[in-house]
Design a protein around this motif. Structure first.
Motif, PDB file in Angstrom:
ATOM      1  N   ALA A 163       0.881  -1.140  -0.062  1.00 47.05           N
ATOM      2  CA  ALA A 163       0.054  -0.058  -0.012  1.00 47.05           C
ATOM      3  C   ALA A 163       0.774   1.304   0.041  1.00 47.05           C
ATOM      4  O   ALA A 163       0.424   2.108  -0.704  1.00 47.05           O
ATOM      5  CB  ALA A 163      -0.674   0.030   1.183  1.00 47.05           C
ATOM      6  N   GLY A 164       2.090   1.261   0.764  1.00 46.36           N
ATOM      7  CA  GLY A 164       2.705   2.422   0.798  1.00 46.36           C
ATOM      8  C   GLY A 164       4.052   2.186   1.277  1.00 46.36           C
ATOM      9  O   GLY A 164       4.601   1.224   1.722  1.00 46.36           O
ATOM     10  N   ILE A 165       4.960   3.065   1.367  1.00 49.23           N
ATOM     11  CA  ILE A 165       6.543   3.161   1.638  1.00 49.23           C
ATOM     12  C   ILE A 165       6.722   4.416   2.357  1.00 49.23           C
ATOM     13  O   ILE A 165       6.366   5.541   1.904  1.00 49.23           O
ATOM     14  CB  ILE A 165       7.338   3.130   0.359  1.00 49.23           C
ATOM     15  N   ALA A 166       7.050   4.145   3.501  1.00 51.05           N
ATOM     16  CA  ALA A 166       7.506   5.343   4.619  1.00 51.05           C
ATOM     17  C   ALA A 166       8.928   5.453   4.636  1.00 51.05           C
ATOM     18  O   ALA A 166       9.432   4.268   4.690  1.00 51.05           O
ATOM     19  CB  ALA A 166       6.593   4.981   5.643  1.00 51.05           C
ATOM     20  N   TYR A 167       9.216   6.639   5.239  1.00 50.22           N
ATOM     21  CA  TYR A 167      10.737   6.483   5.700  1.00 50.22           C
ATOM     22  C   TYR A 167      10.700   7.562   7.111  1.00 50.22           C
ATOM     23  O   TYR A 167       9.976   8.344   7.422  1.00 50.22           O
ATOM     24  CB  TYR A 167      11.577   7.108   4.524  1.00 50.22           C
ATOM     25  N   SER A 168      11.976   7.378   7.606  1.00 45.77           N
ATOM     26  CA  SER A 168      12.008   8.006   8.938  1.00 45.77           C
ATOM     27  C   SER A 168      13.502   8.228   9.203  1.00 45.77           C
ATOM     28  O   SER A 168      14.420   7.344   9.023  1.00 45.77           O
ATOM     29  CB  SER A 168      11.408   7.382  10.205  1.00 45.77           C
ATOM     30  N   ARG A 169      13.758   9.176   9.686  1.00 47.50           N
ATOM     31  CA  ARG A 169      15.302   9.698   9.834  1.00 47.50           C
ATOM     32  C   ARG A 169      15.443  10.034  11.422  1.00 47.50           C
ATOM     33  O   ARG A 169      16.265  10.455  11.762  1.00 47.50           O
ATOM     34  CB  ARG A 169      15.742  10.856   9.041  1.00 47.50           C
ATOM     35  N   ASP A 170      14.318   9.613  11.947  1.00 51.84           N
ATOM     36  CA  ASP A 170      14.313   9.657  13.439  1.00 51.84           C
ATOM     37  C   ASP A 170      14.988   8.684  14.494  1.00 51.84           C
ATOM     38  O   ASP A 170      14.829   9.071  15.590  1.00 51.84           O
ATOM     39  CB  ASP A 170      12.814   9.684  14.072  1.00 51.84           C
ATOM     40  N   GLU A 171      15.496   7.683  13.639  1.00 48.91           N
ATOM     41  CA  GLU A 171      16.270   6.834  14.467  1.00 48.91           C
ATOM     42  C   GLU A 171      17.784   6.707  14.227  1.00 48.91           C
ATOM     43  O   GLU A 171      18.028   7.419  13.370  1.00 48.91           O
ATOM     44  CB  GLU A 171      15.592   5.239  14.291  1.00 48.91           C
ATOM     45  N   ALA A 172      18.369   6.113  15.458  1.00 46.27           N
ATOM     46  CA  ALA A 172      19.899   5.853  15.394  1.00 46.27           C
ATOM     47  C   ALA A 172      19.966   4.472  15.425  1.00 46.27           C
ATOM     48  O   ALA A 172      19.298   3.752  16.213  1.00 46.27           O
ATOM     49  CB  ALA A 172      20.400   6.843  16.363  1.00 46.27           C
ATOM     50  N   LYS A 173      21.261   4.023  15.124  1.00 48.15           N
ATOM     51  CA  LYS A 173      21.687   2.863  15.279  1.00 48.15           C
ATOM     52  C   LYS A 173      22.789   2.461  16.418  1.00 48.15           C
ATOM     53  O   LYS A 173      23.922   3.474  16.429  1.00 48.15           O
ATOM     54  CB  LYS A 173      22.246   2.186  13.979  1.00 48.15           C
ATOM     55  N   VAL A 174      22.594   1.740  17.339  1.00 46.73           N
ATOM     56  CA  VAL A 174      23.683   1.126  18.369  1.00 46.73           C
ATOM     57  C   VAL A 174      24.050   0.091  18.212  1.00 46.73           C
ATOM     58  O   VAL A 174      23.346  -0.832  17.990  1.00 46.73           O
ATOM     59  CB  VAL A 174      22.993   1.416  19.622  1.00 46.73           C
ATOM     60  N   THR A 175      25.452  -0.174  18.155  1.00 49.98           N
ATOM     61  CA  THR A 175      26.003  -1.300  18.043  1.00 49.98           C
ATOM     62  C   THR A 175      26.653  -1.612  19.583  1.00 49.98           C
ATOM     63  O   THR A 175      27.598  -0.861  19.865  1.00 49.98           O
ATOM     64  CB  THR A 175      26.994  -1.643  16.923  1.00 49.98           C
ATOM     65  N   ILE A 176      26.632  -2.714  20.349  1.00 48.32           N
ATOM     66  CA  ILE A 176      27.467  -3.220  21.129  1.00 48.32           C
ATOM     67  C   ILE A 176      28.319  -4.279  21.098  1.00 48.32           C
ATOM     68  O   ILE A 176      27.985  -5.368  20.414  1.00 48.32           O
ATOM     69  CB  ILE A 176      26.629  -3.592  22.610  1.00 48.32           C
ATOM     70  N   ARG A 177      29.626  -4.219  20.881  1.00 53.81           N
ATOM     71  CA  ARG A 177      30.351  -5.133  20.312  1.00 53.81           C
ATOM     72  C   ARG A 177      31.034  -6.065  21.437  1.00 53.81           C
ATOM     73  O   ARG A 177      31.391  -5.714  22.380  1.00 53.81           O
ATOM     74  CB  ARG A 177      31.777  -4.452  19.341  1.00 53.81           C
ATOM     75  N   ARG A 178      31.077  -7.476  20.740  1.00 58.10           N
ATOM     76  CA  ARG A 178      31.709  -8.452  21.652  1.00 58.10           C
ATOM     77  C   ARG A 178      31.034  -8.448  23.239  1.00 58.10           C
ATOM     78  O   ARG A 178      31.887  -8.262  24.094  1.00 58.10           O
ATOM     79  CB  ARG A 178      33.581  -8.077  21.906  1.00 58.10           C
ATOM     80  N   VAL A 179      29.786  -8.877  23.108  1.00 59.29           N
ATOM     81  CA  VAL A 179      29.178  -8.934  24.203  1.00 59.29           C
ATOM     82  C   VAL A 179      29.358 -10.424  24.425  1.00 59.29           C
ATOM     83  O   VAL A 179      29.283 -11.231  23.624  1.00 59.29           O
ATOM     84  CB  VAL A 179      27.639  -8.581  24.026  1.00 59.29           C
TER      85      VAL A 179
END
Ligand code: ASP
Ligand code: MG
Length: 405
Positions: free
Chosen positions: A253-269
């Protein structure tokens, strides 16, 4: 004869000429023999100004007083619209939240509607009067004025429609309906004649800004038929309805976008049972919503965890994650705020395979790298570098055959 709620957003009541225009539209429905209740927002920009005043005086303002201040925007427009209607010979009366009453919980600044007593509104409508109701506001358990969170007048309108058993809730705004995607990005975006509640809900929650998410949730729960349309044109709008009301269902039905998010990576848990709970538990306790989550396969007893959250929560999330370092000896924390989430939504995905595959191929064809993927029953979302947002949305719009020809 139908019973209709007409809701007008801030741009539709931005000045006196526009309020006159709104009054004329309301009169048209009244003259056609319908019972009409109106819900309005504040004049465009008014709420921003009121919020700014509170923040200027004190960033840690008292939320009760904030509500007292920001609720005034809607009191102005309901009074003015009632006058404009009376000038046209339409019998009208303004209502603030406490007068209806719109009972809410006590979460000042983001209250939820508990109940609306529609009896008096119905009685007035049956005598030919048009109630003009202030959106965005209610009255809390402590009998103080509350507001419903930004964009809350959509929710007010749907709640009023449910309370008075309206046949339809018409939401007049500055766009003339719901499009397959943002027409500012894709010139070939198409207006949808109808969309299901579920699709609208997913689109609203992933960044399409036409309706407040909560209003769609409520419409779905109460089965209120919603129509999104423009107060500046007579073009037909988009109906938001039950799935079985839609005749020709597209897969997407539709395509949406958002620039409101950030990506967090925790390495070697350390990769052991309970590790996800010890990472996400404290975030949840701090009321930080996590959206997409991926965990890599573990090689040497450690793993990488990546997730997304709202950019505004980043400072608090960083503090929570740094505080857990003593307990969880992860190697490092990396944060990327230059990302965009692109989502394709459609109930047709339930019965059609290959929707995700089409998405990945279309992005690959443009050389766009996918950072994180998440799916639900009727949605596929990918996280990509923010600079490719427009390119990705256009490519997908074409790939799903949504471009107007
Ligand atoms: N006036 C309020 C706002 O700007 C409520 C609304 O417009 O829906 O958030
Ligand atoms: Mg709005």
């Amino acid at each position: 004869m139908a019973r209709i709620v007409m809701k007008f957003g801030g741009t539709s009541v931005a000045d006196l000429d526009r309020i006159r225009n709104v009054a004329a539209r309301v009169k048209r429905e009244v003259d056609a023999g319908h019972e009409v209740a109106v819900v309005t927002s504040a004049m465009a920009g008014a709420t921003n100004q009121l919020v700014a005043w509170c923040q200027d005086l004190s960033p840690l303002y008292d939320a009760r007083e904030y509500d007292t201040v920001v609720a005034t925007g809607e009191q102005v427009t309901v009074g003015l619209l009632a006058i404009a209607l009376q000038t046209l010979g339409v019998e009208a009366r303004s209502w603030t939240g406490w007068q209806v009453p719109v009972a809410t919980d006590g979460q000042h600044g983001k209250a939820r509607i508990a109940s609306i007593d529609g009896a008096e509104l119905i009685r007035r409508m049956q005598t030919g009067q048009v109630p003009v109701i202030a959106g965005f506001q209610g009255i809390g358990p402590d009998r103080r004025i509350t507001t419903l969170g930004r964009g809350g007048s959509d929710t007010s309108a749907v709640a009023v429609a449910a309370a008075i058993g309206a046949d339809r809730c018409d939401i007049y705004t500055d766009v003339d309906g719901v499009y397959t995607t943002d027409p500012r990005i894709v010139r070939k975006a198409r207006k949808l004649a109808a969309i299901t509640y579920e699709e609208m809900l997913e689109l609203a929650s992933v960044g399409a800004k036409v309706l407040q998410t909560r209003s769609v949730e409520l419409a779905m729960k109460e089965r209120v038929r919603v129509q999104v349309l423009s107060s500046f044109s007579d073009a037909p709008g988009t109906l938001v309805v039950d799935e079985d009301e839609i005749v020709e269902q597209e897969i997407v039905a539709g395509i949406a976008y958002s620039r409101d998010e950030a990506k967090v990576t925790i390495r070697r848990v350390p990769d052991r049972p309970g590790i996800a709970a010890s990472v996400f538990g404290p975030l949840a306790e701090a009321s930080i919503n996590v959206d997409m989550i991926v965990q890599n396969v573990s090689e040497d007893g450690t793993t990488d965890m990546t997730f997304t959250l709202n950019k505004t929560e980043l400072p608090r999330a960083r503090a929570v994650l740094e505080a857990m370092h003593a307990e969880i000896q992860y190697a490092d924390l990396s944060i990327d705020a230059d990302v965009a989430k692109i989502s394709v939504v459609g109930v047709g995905m339930r019965s059609h395979a290959g929707v995700a595959g089409t998405m990945f191929r279309a992005l690959a064809g443009r050389g766009i790298n996918i950072l994180v993927i998440s799916t639900s029953e009727i949605k596929v979302s990918v996280l990509i570098a923010a600079e490719y947002t427009e390119l990705a949305v256009r490519a997908l719009h074409t790939a799903y055959g949504l471009d107007v020809v």
